[in-house]
Design a protein around this motif. Structure first.
Motif, PDB file in Angstrom:
ATOM      1  N   ILE A 145       0.840  -1.193   0.000  1.00  0.00           N
ATOM      2  CA  ILE A 145       0.000   0.000   0.000  1.00  0.00           C
ATOM      3  C   ILE A 145       0.877   1.246   0.000  1.00  0.00           C
ATOM      4  CG2 ILE A 145      -1.840   1.215   1.228  1.00  0.00           C
ATOM      5  CD1 ILE A 145      -2.560  -1.511   2.508  1.00  0.00           C
ATOM      6  N   MET A 146       2.011   1.165   0.664  1.00  0.00           N
ATOM      7  CA  MET A 146       2.960   2.275   0.699  1.00  0.00           C
ATOM      8  C   MET A 146       4.338   1.757   1.064  1.00  0.00           C
ATOM      9  SD  MET A 146       5.016   4.510   2.453  1.00  0.00           S
ATOM     10  CE  MET A 146       4.756   3.826   4.080  1.00  0.00           C
ATOM     11  N   GLU A 147       5.322   2.138   0.270  1.00  0.00           N
ATOM     12  CA  GLU A 147       6.727   2.000   0.648  1.00  0.00           C
ATOM     13  C   GLU A 147       7.410   3.333   0.403  1.00  0.00           C
ATOM     14  OE1 GLU A 147       8.848  -1.896   0.049  1.00  0.00           O
ATOM     15  OE2 GLU A 147       7.437  -1.981  -1.615  1.00  0.00           O
ATOM     16  N   TRP A 148       8.322   3.669   1.291  1.00  0.00           N
ATOM     17  CA  TRP A 148       9.058   4.933   1.205  1.00  0.00           C
ATOM     18  C   TRP A 148      10.531   4.632   1.407  1.00  0.00           C
ATOM     19  CZ3 TRP A 148      12.187   7.668   4.626  1.00  0.00           C
ATOM     20  CH2 TRP A 148      12.405   9.024   4.348  1.00  0.00           C
ATOM     21  N   SER A 159       2.663  -1.323  -4.925  1.00  0.00           N
ATOM     22  CA  SER A 159       3.101  -2.452  -5.744  1.00  0.00           C
ATOM     23  C   SER A 159       2.349  -3.733  -5.413  1.00  0.00           C
ATOM     24  CB  SER A 159       4.604  -2.707  -5.512  1.00  0.00           C
ATOM     25  OG  SER A 159       5.350  -1.514  -5.610  1.00  0.00           O
ATOM     26  N   LEU A 160       2.442  -4.672  -6.347  1.00  0.00           N
ATOM     27  CA  LEU A 160       2.033  -6.049  -6.108  1.00  0.00           C
ATOM     28  C   LEU A 160       3.243  -6.941  -6.313  1.00  0.00           C
ATOM     29  CD1 LEU A 160      -1.377  -6.606  -7.966  1.00  0.00           C
ATOM     30  CD2 LEU A 160      -0.970  -5.658  -5.687  1.00  0.00           C
ATOM     31  N   HIS A 161       3.334  -7.974  -5.509  1.00  0.00           N
ATOM     32  CA  HIS A 161       4.302  -9.048  -5.733  1.00  0.00           C
ATOM     33  C   HIS A 161       3.519 -10.343  -5.807  1.00  0.00           C
ATOM     34  CE1 HIS A 161       8.061  -6.771  -5.096  1.00  0.00           C
ATOM     35  NE2 HIS A 161       7.260  -5.995  -4.386  1.00  0.00           N
ATOM     36  N   LEU A 172       4.760  -5.896  -9.908  1.00  0.00           N
ATOM     37  CA  LEU A 172       4.186  -4.758 -10.606  1.00  0.00           C
ATOM     38  C   LEU A 172       4.370  -3.564  -9.677  1.00  0.00           C
ATOM     39  CD1 LEU A 172       0.840  -6.443 -11.742  1.00  0.00           C
ATOM     40  CD2 LEU A 172       2.842  -6.003 -13.188  1.00  0.00           C
ATOM     41  N   ILE A 173       5.061  -2.527 -10.149  1.00  0.00           N
ATOM     42  CA  ILE A 173       5.490  -1.434  -9.275  1.00  0.00           C
ATOM     43  C   ILE A 173       5.057  -0.100  -9.870  1.00  0.00           C
ATOM     44  CG2 ILE A 173       7.464  -0.296  -8.196  1.00  0.00           C
ATOM     45  CD1 ILE A 173       8.979  -2.999  -8.577  1.00  0.00           C
ATOM     46  N   SER A 174       4.461   0.740  -9.046  1.00  0.00           N
ATOM     47  CA  SER A 174       4.060   2.084  -9.468  1.00  0.00           C
ATOM     48  C   SER A 174       4.631   3.111  -8.502  1.00  0.00           C
ATOM     49  CB  SER A 174       2.534   2.213  -9.509  1.00  0.00           C
ATOM     50  OG  SER A 174       1.973   1.350 -10.470  1.00  0.00           O
ATOM     51  N   ILE A 175       4.930   4.281  -9.027  1.00  0.00           N
ATOM     52  CA  ILE A 175       5.516   5.365  -8.245  1.00  0.00           C
ATOM     53  C   ILE A 175       4.555   6.548  -8.223  1.00  0.00           C
ATOM     54  CG2 ILE A 175       6.776   6.220 -10.263  1.00  0.00           C
ATOM     55  CD1 ILE A 175       9.023   7.088  -8.387  1.00  0.00           C
ATOM     56  N   SER A 176       4.467   7.182  -7.086  1.00  0.00           N
ATOM     57  CA  SER A 176       3.561   8.311  -6.919  1.00  0.00           C
ATOM     58  C   SER A 176       4.104   9.548  -7.622  1.00  0.00           C
ATOM     59  CB  SER A 176       3.386   8.629  -5.429  1.00  0.00           C
ATOM     60  OG  SER A 176       4.546   9.282  -4.920  1.00  0.00           O
ATOM     61  N   GLU A 192      -7.852   0.032  -2.261  1.00  0.00           N
ATOM     62  CA  GLU A 192      -9.201  -0.403  -2.605  1.00  0.00           C
ATOM     63  C   GLU A 192      -9.073  -1.687  -3.410  1.00  0.00           C
ATOM     64  OE1 GLU A 192     -11.521   2.659  -4.450  1.00  0.00           O
ATOM     65  OE2 GLU A 192     -11.487   3.953  -2.676  1.00  0.00           O
ATOM     66  N   TRP A 193      -9.744  -2.734  -2.950  1.00  0.00           N
ATOM     67  CA  TRP A 193      -9.503  -4.088  -3.458  1.00  0.00           C
ATOM     68  C   TRP A 193     -10.844  -4.784  -3.633  1.00  0.00           C
ATOM     69  CZ3 TRP A 193      -6.795  -8.003   0.351  1.00  0.00           C
ATOM     70  CH2 TRP A 193      -6.590  -9.241  -0.281  1.00  0.00           C
ATOM     71  N   ASP A 194     -11.100  -5.273  -4.836  1.00  0.00           N
ATOM     72  CA  ASP A 194     -12.314  -6.048  -5.057  1.00  0.00           C
ATOM     73  C   ASP A 194     -11.994  -7.240  -5.956  1.00  0.00           C
ATOM     74  OD1 ASP A 194     -12.395  -5.149  -7.786  1.00  0.00           O
ATOM     75  OD2 ASP A 194     -13.590  -3.406  -7.210  1.00  0.00           O
ATOM     76  N   ARG A 195     -13.010  -7.894  -6.466  1.00  0.00           N
ATOM     77  CA  ARG A 195     -12.815  -9.118  -7.241  1.00  0.00           C
ATOM     78  C   ARG A 195     -12.189  -8.870  -8.602  1.00  0.00           C
ATOM     79  NH1 ARG A 195     -15.628 -13.282  -4.843  1.00  0.00           N
ATOM     80  NH2 ARG A 195     -17.114 -12.632  -3.233  1.00  0.00           N
ATOM     81  N   GLU A 196     -12.143  -7.628  -9.030  1.00  0.00           N
ATOM     82  CA  GLU A 196     -11.669  -7.315 -10.381  1.00  0.00           C
ATOM     83  C   GLU A 196     -10.393  -6.509 -10.432  1.00  0.00           C
ATOM     84  OE1 GLU A 196     -14.937  -5.403 -12.276  1.00  0.00           O
ATOM     85  OE2 GLU A 196     -16.127  -7.251 -12.422  1.00  0.00           O
ATOM     86  N   GLN A 197     -10.068  -5.773  -9.367  1.00  0.00           N
ATOM     87  CA  GLN A 197      -8.896  -4.917  -9.435  1.00  0.00           C
ATOM     88  C   GLN A 197      -8.433  -4.490  -8.047  1.00  0.00           C
ATOM     89  OE1 GLN A 197      -9.915  -1.352 -11.612  1.00  0.00           O
ATOM     90  NE2 GLN A 197     -11.407  -0.684 -10.106  1.00  0.00           N
ATOM     91  N   ILE A 198      -7.196  -4.000  -8.025  1.00  0.00           N
ATOM     92  CA  ILE A 198      -6.591  -3.391  -6.843  1.00  0.00           C
ATOM     93  C   ILE A 198      -6.182  -1.981  -7.225  1.00  0.00           C
ATOM     94  CG2 ILE A 198      -4.501  -3.407  -5.420  1.00  0.00           C
ATOM     95  CD1 ILE A 198      -4.759  -6.494  -5.415  1.00  0.00           C
ATOM     96  N   ARG A 199      -6.611  -1.013  -6.427  1.00  0.00           N
ATOM     97  CA  ARG A 199      -6.232   0.377  -6.656  1.00  0.00           C
ATOM     98  C   ARG A 199      -5.523   0.908  -5.419  1.00  0.00           C
ATOM     99  NH1 ARG A 199     -10.742   4.190  -8.909  1.00  0.00           N
ATOM    100  NH2 ARG A 199     -11.837   3.657  -6.969  1.00  0.00           N
ATOM    101  N   ILE A 200      -4.464   1.695  -5.642  1.00  0.00           N
ATOM    102  CA  ILE A 200      -3.665   2.238  -4.552  1.00  0.00           C
ATOM    103  C   ILE A 200      -3.608   3.756  -4.696  1.00  0.00           C
ATOM    104  CG2 ILE A 200      -1.385   2.268  -3.480  1.00  0.00           C
ATOM    105  CD1 ILE A 200      -1.045  -0.639  -4.462  1.00  0.00           C
ATOM    106  N   PHE A 201      -3.813   4.444  -3.567  1.00  0.00           N
ATOM    107  CA  PHE A 201      -3.899   5.897  -3.541  1.00  0.00           C
ATOM    108  C   PHE A 201      -2.905   6.475  -2.542  1.00  0.00           C
ATOM    109  CE2 PHE A 201      -7.993   4.176  -4.591  1.00  0.00           C
ATOM    110  CZ  PHE A 201      -8.670   5.096  -5.391  1.00  0.00           C
TER     111      PHE A 201
END
Length: 263
Positions: A145-148, A159-161, A172-176, A192-201
């Motif tokens: 959810i957050m790495e710094w 990210s996801l591992h 899968l890695i994303s940067i703010s 936010e996590w459901d059966r179809e996707q994971i979203r990170i804010f």
């Protein structure tokens, strides 16, 4: 968490803004939280600990139930890394986890926190599959959810591992976007996590979207089972990098943790 990038690969990541026209907001109901409105050790009905040298060649030894490393006061959980040679371990810190206390699967996890200051610090808010002890990592799935990282203090990572077809980590890695006050102000980190996707804010900015439709069925299956939450402060290691000893103590401060489910 961890396991994935060092100095070279960090800056080879490409930032892709995922800000879209907002979808209709789902209605969420708060089902579990810790507001840290008490004093002392983290609430033992909600949290337990990792103990020892755990992963990634990190420098800290995680101590359980030690106020110097994890305490609640003034409405905050305070995780502190010290260069104190406690029990003959040069650096002590804490990893506070919900394993065996609270599971998370689908819904929304929201954590408000303030980062440490200085190179070598590597705090994270993340989840691991509850089945990790059976299937191992990365097959259990991991959601960061957050790495710094102290040497890149203006960014956070979501990210996801997961285990790829060969069983190895396929991250899968994303940067703010750039945020200049991560160490001086609280920000809200949301999954936010459901059966179809994971979203990170970060705050209200959705900078990472990982969809089931973009993965194999076997990969997404790793994110259809319960996870537990980890709040930890690592020092050094494979992604934390060189440690600035003048910055001790490193302090990671959490204002609250909230878990919501869709009504």
């Amino acid at each position: 968490m961890k396991y994935f990038f060092g100095f070279v690969t960090l800056f080879s990541l490409t930032f892709i803004a995922c800000k879209h026209e907002p979808d209709p907001e789902p209605t969420y109901k708060l089902v579990w939280s810790d507001e840290f409105e008490y004093t002392g050790l983290p609430d033992s009905t909600r949290w337990t600990y990792e103990v020892g040298f755990i992963r990634n060649r990190e420098a800290q030894y995680y101590q359980p139930k030690r106020l110097e490393n994890s305490k609640v006061e003034n409405g905050h959980l305070i995780i502190t890394a010290l260069k104190d040679n406690f029990q003959s371990h040069p650096i002590s810190s804490a990893s506070v986890i919900s394993k065996g206390k609270q599971d998370f699967m689908y819904g929304k996890v929201e954590v408000r926190a303030k980062m440490p200051d200085g190179k070598g610090a590597w705090p994270a808010i993340w989840t691991l599959g509850k089945n990790r002890d059976v299937v191992g990592w990365p097959a259990c799935g991991e959601i960061d959810i957050m790495e710094w990282l102290g040497f890149a203090p203006q960014f956070v990572f979501g990210s996801l591992h997961k285990a790829g077809a060969d069983g190895k980590d396929a991250p899968l890695i994303s940067i703010s976007p750039t945020i200049t006050d991560l160490s001086t102000a609280f920000h809200t980190y949301t999954l936010e996590w459901d059966r179809e996707q994971i979203r990170i804010f970060v705050d209200e900015f959705n900078y990472a979207i990982y969809k089931a439709s973009d993965m194999t069925a076997a990969e997404w299956q790793q994110f259809t089972k319960p996870h537990y939450l980890l709040l930890n402060l690592a020092i050094g290691g494979t992604s934390g990098g060189t440690i600035d000893d003048t910055k001790f103590p490193f302090i990671f401060t959490v204002d609250y943790v909230r878990y919501y489910k869709k009504e």
